[in-house]
Design a protein around this motif. Structure first.
Motif, mmCIF file in Angstrom:
data_model
loop_
_atom_site.group_PDB
_atom_site.id
_atom_site.type_symbol
_atom_site.label_atom_id
_atom_site.label_comp_id
_atom_site.label_asym_id
_atom_site.label_seq_id
_atom_site.Cartn_x
_atom_site.Cartn_y
_atom_site.Cartn_z
ATOM 1 N N VAL A 215 -9.631 -45.947 -0.810
ATOM 2 C CA VAL A 215 -10.877 -45.966 -1.576
ATOM 3 C C VAL A 215 -11.442 -44.544 -1.648
ATOM 4 N N VAL A 216 -11.783 -44.106 -2.850
ATOM 5 C CA VAL A 216 -12.365 -42.776 -3.043
ATOM 6 C C VAL A 216 -13.868 -42.921 -3.234
ATOM 7 N N LEU A 217 -14.629 -42.231 -2.379
ATOM 8 C CA LEU A 217 -16.086 -42.264 -2.444
ATOM 9 C C LEU A 217 -16.620 -40.841 -2.473
ATOM 10 N N GLY A 218 -17.772 -40.684 -3.119
ATOM 11 C CA GLY A 218 -18.455 -39.392 -3.128
ATOM 12 C C GLY A 218 -19.744 -39.477 -2.347
ATOM 13 N N GLN A 225 -26.477 -31.080 -6.069
ATOM 14 C CA GLN A 225 -25.467 -31.464 -7.048
ATOM 15 C C GLN A 225 -24.073 -31.535 -6.428
ATOM 16 N N ARG A 226 -23.892 -30.876 -5.301
ATOM 17 C CA ARG A 226 -22.564 -30.866 -4.680
ATOM 18 C C ARG A 226 -22.205 -32.259 -4.176
ATOM 19 N N VAL A 227 -21.010 -32.702 -4.524
ATOM 20 C CA VAL A 227 -20.503 -33.996 -4.080
ATOM 21 C C VAL A 227 -19.323 -33.750 -3.150
ATOM 22 N N ARG A 228 -19.344 -34.396 -2.014
ATOM 23 C CA ARG A 228 -18.227 -34.325 -1.082
ATOM 24 C C ARG A 228 -17.413 -35.605 -1.258
ATOM 25 N N TRP A 229 -16.162 -35.463 -1.676
ATOM 26 C CA TRP A 229 -15.324 -36.610 -1.999
ATOM 27 C C TRP A 229 -14.424 -36.957 -0.818
ATOM 28 N N LEU A 230 -14.365 -38.243 -0.488
ATOM 29 C CA LEU A 230 -13.573 -38.722 0.633
ATOM 30 C C LEU A 230 -12.607 -39.805 0.170
ATOM 31 N N SER A 256 -12.310 -33.105 -1.487
ATOM 32 C CA SER A 256 -13.128 -32.385 -2.475
ATOM 33 C C SER A 256 -12.327 -31.277 -3.151
ATOM 34 N N ALA A 257 -11.579 -30.492 -2.365
ATOM 35 C CA ALA A 257 -10.791 -29.397 -2.942
ATOM 36 C C ALA A 257 -9.716 -29.939 -3.874
ATOM 37 N N GLN A 258 -9.093 -31.032 -3.468
ATOM 38 C CA GLN A 258 -8.065 -31.650 -4.321
ATOM 39 C C GLN A 258 -8.680 -32.129 -5.629
ATOM 40 N N ARG A 259 -9.855 -32.738 -5.546
ATOM 41 C CA ARG A 259 -10.536 -33.210 -6.756
ATOM 42 C C ARG A 259 -10.879 -32.039 -7.676
ATOM 43 N N GLN A 260 -11.345 -30.946 -7.098
ATOM 44 C CA GLN A 260 -11.689 -29.778 -7.915
ATOM 45 C C GLN A 260 -10.449 -29.223 -8.614
ATOM 46 N N LEU A 265 -7.343 -28.641 -13.566
ATOM 47 C CA LEU A 265 -6.094 -28.843 -14.293
ATOM 48 C C LEU A 265 -6.331 -29.669 -15.554
ATOM 49 N N ARG A 266 -7.141 -30.718 -15.429
ATOM 50 C CA ARG A 266 -7.454 -31.536 -16.605
ATOM 51 C C ARG A 266 -8.193 -30.709 -17.656
ATOM 52 N N ALA A 267 -9.099 -29.829 -17.192
ATOM 53 C CA ALA A 267 -9.840 -28.980 -18.135
ATOM 54 C C ALA A 267 -8.896 -28.026 -18.856
ATOM 55 N N GLU A 268 -7.937 -27.471 -18.110
ATOM 56 C CA GLU A 268 -6.971 -26.567 -18.736
ATOM 57 C C GLU A 268 -6.100 -27.314 -19.740
ATOM 58 N N GLN A 269 -5.698 -28.524 -19.377
ATOM 59 C CA GLN A 269 -4.883 -29.320 -20.298
ATOM 60 C C GLN A 269 -5.666 -29.663 -21.559
ATOM 61 N N GLN A 270 -6.938 -29.979 -21.387
ATOM 62 C CA GLN A 270 -7.764 -30.296 -22.543
ATOM 63 C C GLN A 270 -7.946 -29.070 -23.434
#
Length: 326
Positions: A215-218, A225-230, A256-260, A265-270
């Motif tokens: 389960v991924v939670l923020g 504004q900073r979200v820490r993702w777990l 969090s680093a992986q999400r960033q 990468l998604r932004a670059e692809q877009q």
């Protein structure tokens, strides 16, 4: 006759006991300090428990039978005789490699009785359990993943150092709290929307009695504004014979680093897709295995690939070049 009957009953009782039985007389020096004792009676169980043979021991001094008896035993025997109160002692007999549980009972004057039992199996189990707990504690405190333990009421009862670091909270601020993962922290779904309490993975494990994984939670603090993702796994634990979990533990890691990285990468692809879609020429990139690696909007408009083709689909277009401009 009554005295003889009583003594007979006493003798039968002592002889039938599975516990070891000793009746001894304390011997003191001129200063009143216990320095020895004499064996007056031993039951048959003594031989199996300690190796002492009653026929060879009765009437002898302990200094003759066990020359190097530890001083603490003499102190324990004197304590019982002087206080008039029983004394209980657990001890390890190194020559026999056995553990014993002994109760020393004063019997009037300088007499005392000792009842003891072999508890080696129990002590070995306790020692093995302590070693296992020590290994667990070392793992718990040094592992990189955060770990939080919850009781059946979903209150936090244990937190490891990694959890403190990831959540930026001290254990004292977390112990006793309910299933919220941090003080004054909002919990978000993976899509960024607020997580309802009933969707918390620990609560889901409580209701389903099943392991909840991945389960991924923020987590975000008010006004930040900073979200820490777990990424969290929750495992319910059961006591023997119980169908309802008695505890839960959540294992989590900061992604969090992986999400960033994924978002970048998604932004670059877009961005690349936008650039390619502005080209006047059709562009189609084909991998050596014939699958489509990349295409732009113009290539589809020109009919170079059909509507069902997507990135990764196989195509019958074979060119020496991996990049085909149409």
């Amino acid at each position: 006759a009554r005295l003889e009957t009583s003594e007979l009953r006493y003798s039968k009782l002592v002889a039938s006991m599975q516990e070891g039985f000793l009746l001894c007389e304390l011997i003191r020096n001129g200063s009143g300090q216990a320095v020895d004792f004499r064996y007056l009676e031993l039951n048959p169980a003594i031989e199996a428990l300690s190796g002492l043979k009653p026929s060879e021991t009765v009437g002898r001094l302990v200094s003759e039978v066990i020359p190097h008896l530890e001083e603490r035993w003499m102190r324990a025997y004197q304590q019982a005789v002087d206080s008039g109160e029983p004394v209980r002692v657990e001890y390890y007999a190194a020559p026999l490699s056995r553990w014993y549980d002994a109760i020393i009972v004063p019997c009037g004057g300088e007499l005392f009785a000792v009842l003891f039992d072999d508890i080696t199996d129990r002590k070995q189990s306790e020692i093995a359990l302590q070693a296992s707990e020590a290994r667990y504690r070392s793992l718990f405190e040094t592992m990189a993943q955060g770990v939080i333990y919850y009781d059946a009421e979903l209150q936090i009862i244990g937190v490891n150092p990694a959890a403190e670091q990831i959540l930026e909270q001290q254990a004292d601020n977390l112990i006793g709290r309910t299933i919220t993962l941090g003080q004054s922290l909002a919990i978000l779904r993976e899509d960024g929307t607020p997580l309802p309490a009933e969707e918390h993975p620990v609560r889901i494990a409580l209701h389903t009695h099943q392991v909840v994984r991945g389960v991924v939670l923020g987590l975000t603090a008010p006004g930040q504004q900073r979200v820490r993702w777990l990424r969290i796994d929750v495992v319910p634990t059961f006591e023997a014979g119980q169908e309802v979990p008695t505890q839960f533990y959540a294992l989590f890691e900061d992604i969090s680093a992986q999400r960033q990285t994924e978002q970048a990468l998604r932004a670059e692809q877009q961005q690349l897709t936008t650039i390619l879609d502005t080209m006047e020429e059709g562009l189609l990139a084909i991998r050596p295995d014939g699958s489509i690696a990349l295409y732009n909007r113009k290539a589809r408009q020109l009919g170079s690939i059909s509507a069902e083709h997507q990135v990764g689909s196989q195509t019958d277009i074979h060119r020496e070049s991996r990049l085909v401009a149409i």
